[in-house]
Design a protein around this motif. Structure first.
Motif, PDB file in Angstrom:
ATOM      1  N   CYS A  75     139.872 107.460 126.716  1.00  0.00           N
ATOM      2  CA  CYS A  75     139.718 106.285 126.715  1.00  0.00           C
ATOM      3  C   CYS A  75     140.061 105.467 127.756  1.00  0.00           C
ATOM      4  O   CYS A  75     139.417 104.766 128.479  1.00  0.00           O
ATOM      5  N   LEU A  76     139.437 106.888 129.043  1.00  0.00           N
ATOM      6  CA  LEU A  76     138.900 106.156 130.151  1.00  0.00           C
ATOM      7  C   LEU A  76     139.807 105.082 131.180  1.00  0.00           C
ATOM      8  O   LEU A  76     139.966 103.899 131.635  1.00  0.00           O
ATOM      9  N   GLY A  77     140.814 105.172 130.436  1.00  0.00           N
ATOM     10  CA  GLY A  77     142.158 104.656 131.018  1.00  0.00           C
ATOM     11  C   GLY A  77     142.050 103.156 129.996  1.00  0.00           C
ATOM     12  O   GLY A  77     143.239 102.313 130.676  1.00  0.00           O
ATOM     13  N   MET A  78     141.968 102.699 129.583  1.00  0.00           N
ATOM     14  CA  MET A  78     141.803 101.856 128.539  1.00  0.00           C
ATOM     15  C   MET A  78     142.718 101.435 127.534  1.00  0.00           C
ATOM     16  O   MET A  78     143.338 103.150 126.821  1.00  0.00           O
ATOM     17  N   THR A  79     143.605 100.331 126.886  1.00  0.00           N
ATOM     18  CA  THR A  79     143.963 100.359 125.945  1.00  0.00           C
ATOM     19  C   THR A  79     144.021 101.491 124.756  1.00  0.00           C
ATOM     20  O   THR A  79     142.375 101.279 124.319  1.00  0.00           O
ATOM     21  N   ARG A  80     144.853 101.835 123.639  1.00  0.00           N
ATOM     22  CA  ARG A  80     143.768 102.361 122.322  1.00  0.00           C
ATOM     23  C   ARG A  80     142.976 101.340 121.202  1.00  0.00           C
ATOM     24  O   ARG A  80     141.953 101.476 121.071  1.00  0.00           O
ATOM     25  N   ASP A  81     143.817 100.221 121.552  1.00  0.00           N
ATOM     26  CA  ASP A  81     142.919  98.901 121.222  1.00  0.00           C
ATOM     27  C   ASP A  81     141.654  98.201 121.388  1.00  0.00           C
ATOM     28  O   ASP A  81     140.709  98.716 120.920  1.00  0.00           O
ATOM     29  N   SER A  82     141.692  98.744 123.076  1.00  0.00           N
ATOM     30  CA  SER A  82     140.181  97.913 123.724  1.00  0.00           C
ATOM     31  C   SER A  82     139.338  99.510 122.991  1.00  0.00           C
ATOM     32  O   SER A  82     138.252  99.484 122.906  1.00  0.00           O
ATOM     33  N   CYS A  83     139.894 100.696 123.458  1.00  0.00           N
ATOM     34  CA  CYS A  83     139.491 102.034 123.206  1.00  0.00           C
ATOM     35  C   CYS A  83     138.504 101.782 121.628  1.00  0.00           C
ATOM     36  O   CYS A  83     137.678 102.146 121.483  1.00  0.00           O
ATOM     37  N   THR A  84     139.209 101.123 120.633  1.00  0.00           N
ATOM     38  CA  THR A  84     138.893 101.647 119.693  1.00  0.00           C
ATOM     39  C   THR A  84     137.698 100.550 119.624  1.00  0.00           C
ATOM     40  O   THR A  84     136.714 100.735 118.399  1.00  0.00           O
ATOM     41  N   ARG A  85     137.556  99.164 120.147  1.00  0.00           N
ATOM     42  CA  ARG A  85     137.103  98.137 119.909  1.00  0.00           C
ATOM     43  C   ARG A  85     136.093  98.439 120.325  1.00  0.00           C
ATOM     44  O   ARG A  85     134.403  98.127 119.814  1.00  0.00           O
ATOM     45  N   ALA A  86     136.290  99.554 121.438  1.00  0.00           N
ATOM     46  CA  ALA A  86     134.551 100.121 122.524  1.00  0.00           C
ATOM     47  C   ALA A  86     133.646 101.215 121.548  1.00  0.00           C
ATOM     48  O   ALA A  86     132.194 101.111 121.198  1.00  0.00           O
ATOM     49  N   SER A  87     134.888 101.658 120.765  1.00  0.00           N
ATOM     50  CA  SER A  87     133.830 102.753 119.695  1.00  0.00           C
ATOM     51  C   SER A  87     133.109 102.189 118.387  1.00  0.00           C
ATOM     52  O   SER A  87     132.316 102.329 118.076  1.00  0.00           O
ATOM     53  N   VAL A  88     134.228 100.936 118.521  1.00  0.00           N
ATOM     54  CA  VAL A  88     133.387 100.360 116.552  1.00  0.00           C
ATOM     55  C   VAL A  88     132.102  99.951 117.192  1.00  0.00           C
ATOM     56  O   VAL A  88     131.044  99.897 116.907  1.00  0.00           O
ATOM     57  N   ARG A  89     131.859  98.724 118.374  1.00  0.00           N
ATOM     58  CA  ARG A  89     131.183  98.118 118.764  1.00  0.00           C
ATOM     59  C   ARG A  89     129.630  98.765 118.959  1.00  0.00           C
ATOM     60  O   ARG A  89     129.122  98.909 118.704  1.00  0.00           O
ATOM     61  N   LEU A  90     130.043 100.321 119.948  1.00  0.00           N
ATOM     62  CA  LEU A  90     128.706 101.467 119.654  1.00  0.00           C
ATOM     63  C   LEU A  90     128.889 102.365 118.362  1.00  0.00           C
ATOM     64  O   LEU A  90     127.431 102.436 118.479  1.00  0.00           O
ATOM     65  N   TRP A  91     129.298 102.477 118.050  1.00  0.00           N
ATOM     66  CA  TRP A  91     128.789 102.748 116.382  1.00  0.00           C
ATOM     67  C   TRP A  91     128.712 101.768 115.490  1.00  0.00           C
ATOM     68  O   TRP A  91     126.915 102.231 114.929  1.00  0.00           O
ATOM     69  N   ARG A  92     128.243 100.430 115.851  1.00  0.00           N
ATOM     70  CA  ARG A  92     128.006  99.412 115.377  1.00  0.00           C
ATOM     71  C   ARG A  92     126.279  99.096 116.103  1.00  0.00           C
ATOM     72  O   ARG A  92     124.861  99.167 115.341  1.00  0.00           O
ATOM     73  N   ALA A  93     126.147  99.659 117.694  1.00  0.00           N
ATOM     74  CA  ALA A  93     125.122  99.289 117.825  1.00  0.00           C
ATOM     75  C   ALA A  93     124.162 100.383 117.602  1.00  0.00           C
ATOM     76  O   ALA A  93     122.939 100.300 117.026  1.00  0.00           O
ATOM     77  N   ALA A  94     124.505 101.228 117.209  1.00  0.00           N
ATOM     78  CA  ALA A  94     123.840 102.634 116.370  1.00  0.00           C
ATOM     79  C   ALA A  94     123.096 102.681 114.929  1.00  0.00           C
ATOM     80  O   ALA A  94     122.633 103.091 114.888  1.00  0.00           O
ATOM     81  N   ALA A  95     124.422 102.097 114.003  1.00  0.00           N
ATOM     82  CA  ALA A  95     124.006 101.258 112.628  1.00  0.00           C
ATOM     83  C   ALA A  95     122.977 100.815 113.134  1.00  0.00           C
ATOM     84  O   ALA A  95     122.060 100.774 112.007  1.00  0.00           O
TER      85      ALA A  95
END
Length: 179
Positions: free
Chosen positions: A134-154
């Motif tokens: 997570c590069l120092g992000m909180t778990r919540d921020s990391c999850t949101r960033a992951s979903v944002r990228l999955w959505r972009a790829a989708a």
């Protein structure tokens, strides 16, 4: 009207520009070259599809020679961008870093390419974030960033990404991220 036919009929202004048939042949040939990776052919196809082409007839009417298709134009523009030297170099570096166990550096490179619209970068960065790098992000921020990228790829048609976004909501992981 082709040049040969116009000159035979004695038209005083024989050449009226490419005909719809000429455009069809051009599309076929550009498509063959683009399929083999020819960059200029991809660019010409993208340009043709982005605005479409209408051909004037003698009666003042127009005929559609190339139908506008934003989907096709985007596909060719994306292909040009993904094949760019900087993006492909960063994706290769990220892949090597990932295989070498340097997940943080790999994630940084994948994030850089993901932000340019690279589907490969989006999927791989989302995966690494999902795995907890997570590069120092909180778990919540990391999850949101992951979903944002999955959505972009989708949005680019990646089926695995569609499944992952659905899984986040189906299994309630987004709700946990919000709490």
């Amino acid at each position: 009207m082709t040049y040969r036919k116009a000159t035979i009929e004695g038209d005083p202004d024989p050449y009226t520009g490419p005909s719809p048939t000429d455009y069809n042949v051009a599309l076929q040939e550009f498509s063959r070259a683009a399929a083999k990776g020819h960059l200029q052919a991809k660019h010409k196809l993208a340009m043709l599809y982005s605005s479409g082409v209408e051909v004037s007839k003698k009666e003042g009417k127009t005929s559609v020679a190339v139908t506008q298709s934003c989907t096709n134009a985007l596909r060719y523009y994306k292909s040009i961008a993904d094949g760019g030297e900087t993006i492909s170099r960063r994706n290769r570096a990220a892949w090597k870093q990932y295989n070498g166990g340097d997940y943080e550096s790999s994630l940084r490179n994948y994030l850089a390419t993901a932000e340019t619209g690279s589907e490969t970068g989006q999927v791989n960065a989302a995966f690494l974030l999902e795995q907890g790098h997570c590069l120092g992000m909180t778990r919540d921020s990391c999850t949101r960033a992951s979903v944002r990228l999955w959505r972009a790829a989708a949005r680019q048609g990646n089926l695995e990404a569609c499944l992952r976004v659905g899984d986040y909501y189906y299994y309630g992981r987004m709700k946990k991220a919000r709490d």
